[in-house]
Motif scaffolding. Structure first.
Motif, PDB file in Angstrom:
ATOM      1  N   ARG A   1      38.811  37.144  43.671  1.00 58.83           N
ATOM      2  CA  ARG A   1      39.113  38.101  44.786  1.00 58.83           C
ATOM      3  C   ARG A   1      37.711  37.873  45.988  1.00 58.83           C
ATOM      4  O   ARG A   1      38.299  37.903  47.139  1.00 58.83           O
ATOM      5  CB  ARG A   1      39.092  39.467  44.539  1.00 58.83           C
ATOM      6  N   LEU A   2      36.815  37.644  45.417  1.00 56.04           N
ATOM      7  CA  LEU A   2      35.615  37.449  46.417  1.00 56.04           C
ATOM      8  C   LEU A   2      35.711  35.975  47.194  1.00 56.04           C
ATOM      9  O   LEU A   2      35.325  35.922  48.273  1.00 56.04           O
ATOM     10  CB  LEU A   2      34.381  37.572  45.755  1.00 56.04           C
ATOM     11  N   GLY A   3      36.362  35.152  46.608  1.00 58.50           N
ATOM     12  CA  GLY A   3      36.994  33.892  47.060  1.00 58.50           C
ATOM     13  C   GLY A   3      35.768  32.809  46.713  1.00 58.50           C
ATOM     14  O   GLY A   3      35.682  31.672  47.147  1.00 58.50           O
ATOM     15  N   ALA A   4      35.102  33.193  45.621  1.00 59.62           N
ATOM     16  CA  ALA A   4      34.259  32.186  44.941  1.00 59.62           C
ATOM     17  C   ALA A   4      35.042  31.064  44.129  1.00 59.62           C
ATOM     18  O   ALA A   4      36.192  31.485  43.694  1.00 59.62           O
ATOM     19  CB  ALA A   4      33.290  32.934  43.855  1.00 59.62           C
ATOM     20  N   THR A   5      34.458  30.182  43.765  1.00 59.99           N
ATOM     21  CA  THR A   5      35.094  28.977  42.984  1.00 59.99           C
ATOM     22  C   THR A   5      34.658  29.343  41.557  1.00 59.99           C
ATOM     23  O   THR A   5      33.692  29.704  41.161  1.00 59.99           O
ATOM     24  CB  THR A   5      34.176  27.615  43.299  1.00 59.99           C
ATOM     25  N   VAL A   6      35.693  29.581  40.661  1.00 63.46           N
ATOM     26  CA  VAL A   6      35.450  30.156  39.279  1.00 63.46           C
ATOM     27  C   VAL A   6      36.062  29.197  38.360  1.00 63.46           C
ATOM     28  O   VAL A   6      37.202  28.696  38.312  1.00 63.46           O
ATOM     29  CB  VAL A   6      36.262  31.513  39.218  1.00 63.46           C
ATOM     30  N   ILE A   7      35.076  28.772  37.546  1.00 62.51           N
ATOM     31  CA  ILE A   7      35.246  28.228  36.092  1.00 62.51           C
ATOM     32  C   ILE A   7      35.296  28.953  34.900  1.00 62.51           C
ATOM     33  O   ILE A   7      34.143  29.478  34.784  1.00 62.51           O
ATOM     34  CB  ILE A   7      34.197  26.965  36.112  1.00 62.51           C
ATOM     35  N   GLY A   8      36.309  29.208  34.261  1.00 59.43           N
ATOM     36  CA  GLY A   8      36.420  29.756  33.073  1.00 59.43           C
ATOM     37  C   GLY A   8      36.463  29.091  31.957  1.00 59.43           C
ATOM     38  O   GLY A   8      37.201  28.360  31.644  1.00 59.43           O
ATOM     39  N   ALA A   9      35.685  29.321  30.998  1.00 59.37           N
ATOM     40  CA  ALA A   9      35.445  28.747  29.661  1.00 59.37           C
ATOM     41  C   ALA A   9      35.738  29.587  28.605  1.00 59.37           C
ATOM     42  O   ALA A   9      35.232  30.752  28.635  1.00 59.37           O
ATOM     43  CB  ALA A   9      33.907  27.912  29.534  1.00 59.37           C
ATOM     44  N   ALA A  10      36.685  29.085  27.644  1.00 58.92           N
ATOM     45  CA  ALA A  10      36.843  30.085  26.495  1.00 58.92           C
ATOM     46  C   ALA A  10      37.563  29.151  25.435  1.00 58.92           C
ATOM     47  O   ALA A  10      37.867  27.966  25.472  1.00 58.92           O
ATOM     48  CB  ALA A  10      38.250  31.023  27.137  1.00 58.92           C
ATOM     49  N   GLY A  11      37.560  29.863  24.268  1.00 54.73           N
ATOM     50  CA  GLY A  11      37.793  29.064  22.756  1.00 54.73           C
ATOM     51  C   GLY A  11      39.220  29.086  22.600  1.00 54.73           C
ATOM     52  O   GLY A  11      39.857  29.975  22.261  1.00 54.73           O
ATOM     53  N   GLY A  12      39.786  27.727  22.811  1.00 53.32           N
ATOM     54  CA  GLY A  12      41.042  27.150  22.443  1.00 53.32           C
ATOM     55  C   GLY A  12      42.031  27.157  23.729  1.00 53.32           C
ATOM     56  O   GLY A  12      41.712  27.899  24.642  1.00 53.32           O
ATOM     57  N   PRO A  13      43.033  26.284  23.344  1.00 54.02           N
ATOM     58  CA  PRO A  13      43.969  26.229  24.594  1.00 54.02           C
ATOM     59  C   PRO A  13      44.648  27.559  24.928  1.00 54.02           C
ATOM     60  O   PRO A  13      44.904  27.698  26.308  1.00 54.02           O
ATOM     61  CB  PRO A  13      45.092  25.378  24.034  1.00 54.02           C
ATOM     62  N   ALA A  14      45.154  28.467  24.044  1.00 52.13           N
ATOM     63  CA  ALA A  14      45.810  29.695  24.484  1.00 52.13           C
ATOM     64  C   ALA A  14      44.842  30.537  25.296  1.00 52.13           C
ATOM     65  O   ALA A  14      45.317  31.100  26.471  1.00 52.13           O
ATOM     66  CB  ALA A  14      46.108  30.691  23.424  1.00 52.13           C
TER      67      ALA A  14
ATOM     68  N   ALA B   1      45.123  31.514  29.216  1.00 52.75           N
ATOM     69  CA  ALA B   1      45.118  32.976  29.971  1.00 52.75           C
ATOM     70  C   ALA B   1      44.014  32.853  31.315  1.00 52.75           C
ATOM     71  O   ALA B   1      44.261  33.837  32.053  1.00 52.75           O
ATOM     72  CB  ALA B   1      44.645  33.931  28.995  1.00 52.75           C
ATOM     73  N   VAL B   2      43.144  32.260  31.022  1.00 49.12           N
ATOM     74  CA  VAL B   2      42.052  32.237  32.227  1.00 49.12           C
ATOM     75  C   VAL B   2      42.420  31.785  33.480  1.00 49.12           C
ATOM     76  O   VAL B   2      42.291  32.018  34.465  1.00 49.12           O
ATOM     77  CB  VAL B   2      40.712  31.296  31.666  1.00 49.12           C
ATOM     78  N   ARG B   3      43.302  30.648  33.092  1.00 44.73           N
ATOM     79  CA  ARG B   3      43.923  30.024  34.324  1.00 44.73           C
ATOM     80  C   ARG B   3      45.111  30.791  35.008  1.00 44.73           C
ATOM     81  O   ARG B   3      45.108  30.985  36.257  1.00 44.73           O
ATOM     82  CB  ARG B   3      44.863  28.676  33.676  1.00 44.73           C
ATOM     83  N   GLU B   4      45.754  31.541  34.176  1.00 40.90           N
ATOM     84  CA  GLU B   4      46.727  32.687  34.815  1.00 40.90           C
ATOM     85  C   GLU B   4      45.961  33.833  35.605  1.00 40.90           C
ATOM     86  O   GLU B   4      46.414  34.265  36.486  1.00 40.90           O
ATOM     87  CB  GLU B   4      47.566  33.372  33.704  1.00 40.90           C
ATOM     88  N   LEU B   5      44.659  33.889  35.370  1.00 40.43           N
ATOM     89  CA  LEU B   5      43.878  35.013  35.941  1.00 40.43           C
ATOM     90  C   LEU B   5      43.457  34.426  37.329  1.00 40.43           C
ATOM     91  O   LEU B   5      43.003  35.100  38.119  1.00 40.43           O
ATOM     92  CB  LEU B   5      42.761  35.163  35.413  1.00 40.43           C
TER      93      LEU B   5
END
Ligand SMILES: NC(=O)c1ccc[n+]([C@@H]2O[C@H](COP(=O)([O-])OP(=O)(O)OC[C@H]3O[C@@H](n4cnc5c(N)ncnc54)[C@H](OP(=O)(O)O)[C@@H]3O)[C@@H](O)[C@H]2O)c1
Length: 237
Positions: free
Chosen positions: A77-90, A94-98
């Motif tokens: 929302r702030l407009g930052a570039t965000v990289i989300g790392a999480a365990g497993g493809p699902a 979910a992070v991509r959907e966010l």
């Protein structure tokens, strides 16, 4: 609504100080409210400490988790570039959907290389870590000079603390946000802020419910890293 904060919360009824109670905002369900009043409060404290700007490139670990999801939403929302790392493809999906600009499965061996390639040689400016261990170490390695590594805890149970010499050499700052929050957070104020952010739709908490009678199953699922968002135990009817 209260953040109970002491043993005795796994119960149909519990006694709380009147001064610790918050009214649940209209339109916010019990499960969302309970997620915000604990995890949301920590996330808000972490974000206050991080002082992100739209120019930041933020790497969030356990990004599909309770705190991770809220932090990803806020930073986008702030407009930052965000990289989300999480365990497993699902969880990565979910992070991509966010809305994360890049979501990676950090159970894959060269996830850090994937991030490095995607950034085309640019470093990350802020790491918001809640895992530490190998994942935290690899995330730290992705920081650009002048970057900040901020930890809120070691879900891996393997503490990662960069050495002073490493920080100096890389020109990177280390912050133990958990220690700062334990020392100085005004919980009552931040709990109210967390509930208000959710009620306004600015932060959308994710949760999974289990009946209170199945608390052990809920704990096993959490330990097996099979959950996304927060677990809410609901007293049996
Ligand atoms: N919630 C709060 O109010 C609060 C308060 C103070 C501190 N913290 C700290 O903040 C961090 C994140 O908390 P959270 O509430 O948002 O938790 P969470 O993300 O809902 O759950 C923990 C996540 O950590 C990751 N993880 C990595 N290694 C793990 C392991 N060995 N065992 C279990 N999980 C592991 C898993 O995600 P992946 O599968 O994606 O790796 C898991 O889903 C934790 O270190 C926690 O101690 C939380």
């Amino acid at each position: 609504m209260t953040a109970y904060g002491r043993p005795g919360g796994y119960a149909e009824l519990a006694v709380a100080d009147v001064s610790s109670l918050h009214r649940i905002p209209t339109g916010l369900g019990y499960e969302a409210a309970v997620t915000m009043v604990v995890t949301g409060t920590t996330a808000i404290g972490l974000l206050d400490i991080a002082e992100l700007t739209s120019g930041d490139v933020v790497l969030v670990t356990s990004a599909a988790g309770g705190i991770g999801r809220l932090v990803v939403q806020f930073a986008r929302r702030l407009g930052a570039t965000v990289i989300g790392a999480a365990g497993g493809p699902a969880k990565a999906a979910a992070v991509r959907e966010l809305g994360a600009n890049l979501a990676v499965d950090y159970n894959l061996p060269d996830w850090a290389g994937t991030v490095r390639d995607a950034l085309g040689g640019r470093g990350v400016t802020v790491v918001l870590d809640g895992v530490e261990g190998d994942k935290g170490r690899a995330a730290f390695g992705l920081l650009a000079e002048g970057g900040r590594y901020i930890t809120i805890g070691a879900a891996s149970r393997d503490e990662f603390r960069p050495e002073e010499a490493q920080l100096k050499e890389r020109g990177v700052r280390f912050t133990d946000a958990l220690a700062l929050l334990l020392e100085g957070q005004d919980a009552a104020v931040d709990e109210a802020r967390a509930l208000a952010e959710a009620a306004a739709g600015n932060l959308v908490p994710a949760f999974q419910t289990f009946p209170l009678s199945q608390a052990a199953t809920a704990h096993a699922a959490l330990q097996a890293r099979a959950t996304t968002g927060k677990i809410v135990l609901v007293p049996d009817a």
